[in-house]
Design a protein around this motif. Structure first.
Motif: not given
Length: 261
Positions: A79-105
């Motif tokens: 599981v990616s933790n917040p620190m690993e997300l922070a190390a990604l590019s903005e596009d990669e990190a926000t794309r990952q967060i969008a995948s999390y949001q999809a479950g709620f949407a």
């Protein structure tokens, strides 16, 4: 249901009713990205025969939010933790967060009415999961907390817009910016929940609501949910036009002319 403990969800079906249960009571049903990925897959895979989805937590709490193990150096396996997300590019990190949001949407699916039964703690991701549902029934011991700011984070699972639309900007700001607990009685008063009941009656009242929803004409419920979901993004004339179109479809349905040219 997946065997990995990190998923922390199970899905059951009985006719037109499906139930998603957060099932890590020993962790107060704490969530992590695997939870959200599985939620999106489970909701989107529901067959068309399902009309109502109950969302509940096993044990004394609905969900205590993010699994704090994610914030430790060890993290959680796979599981990616917040620190690993922070190390990604903005596009990669926000794309990952969008995948999390999809479950709620996914809970906004018009053909399924989602009902959260909330007891004990509904913190962070737990609060946002309840917000993503169409209806919320709270036990009298429920407490809602948007705790992300206290961790140096922001609510990022779609809850900010949903909360503002439910209770207004000023109340939402007071809840999110301070991270304070909102008890069930206050949640009822400000329109955050549909009803507050004694904890021992939560399941029974939820069952009564399910029965009422399932007794109503399905297409009318679906059309009405779609109208409500889109209302805040439309002008009054646009919403009235959408109501006219939906009513025409319903009249055709009622008279047996649906599908005819």
């Amino acid at each position: 249901m997946p065997a990995e403990a990190g998923f922390s969800l199970e899905l059951s079906r009985a006719g037109e009713l499906a139930t998603v249960t957060l099932n890590r009571p020993h962790k107060r049903n704490a969530q992590n990205p695997l939870t959200w990925t599985w939620l999106e897959r489970a909701v989107n895979a529901l067959p068309g025969t399902v009309r109502v989805l109950l969302v509940r937590g096993d044990g004394s709490s609905f969900s205590a939010g993010l699994d704090r193990a994610l914030l430790t150096p060890e993290g959680l396996p796979g599981v990616s933790n917040p620190m690993e997300l922070a190390a990604l590019s903005e596009d990669e990190a926000t794309r990952q967060i969008a995948s999390y949001q999809a479950g709620f949407a996914a809970l906004a699916r018009p053909g399924v009415v989602s009902v959260a039964l909330v007891q004990g703690h509904a913190v962070g991701a737990g609060f946002q999961l309840a917000l993503a549902c169409d209806l919320r029934i709270a036990a009298a011991d429920a407490q809602f907390t948007m705790a992300e700011v206290s961790l140096g984070l922001v609510p990022d699972l779609g809850g900010t817009k949903r909360l503002v639309e439910l209770v207004g900007y000023s109340r939402a700001a007071g809840i999110c910016l301070t991270g304070r607990r909102v008890p069930a009685a206050e949640a009822d008063r400000i329109g955050l929940v549909s009803a507050v009941v004694p904890p021992e009656q939560l399941a029974a009242v939820g069952g009564q609501l399910v029965s009422r929803l399932l007794a109503l004409p399905r297409t009318a419920v679906t059309e009405t949910k779609a109208l409500l979901l889109a209302a805040s993004g439309r002008s009054q004339p646009e919403q009235e036009a959408a109501e006219r179109a939906a009513q025409y479809r319903q009249l055709r349905e009622l008279t047996g002319l649906h599908g005819e040219a």
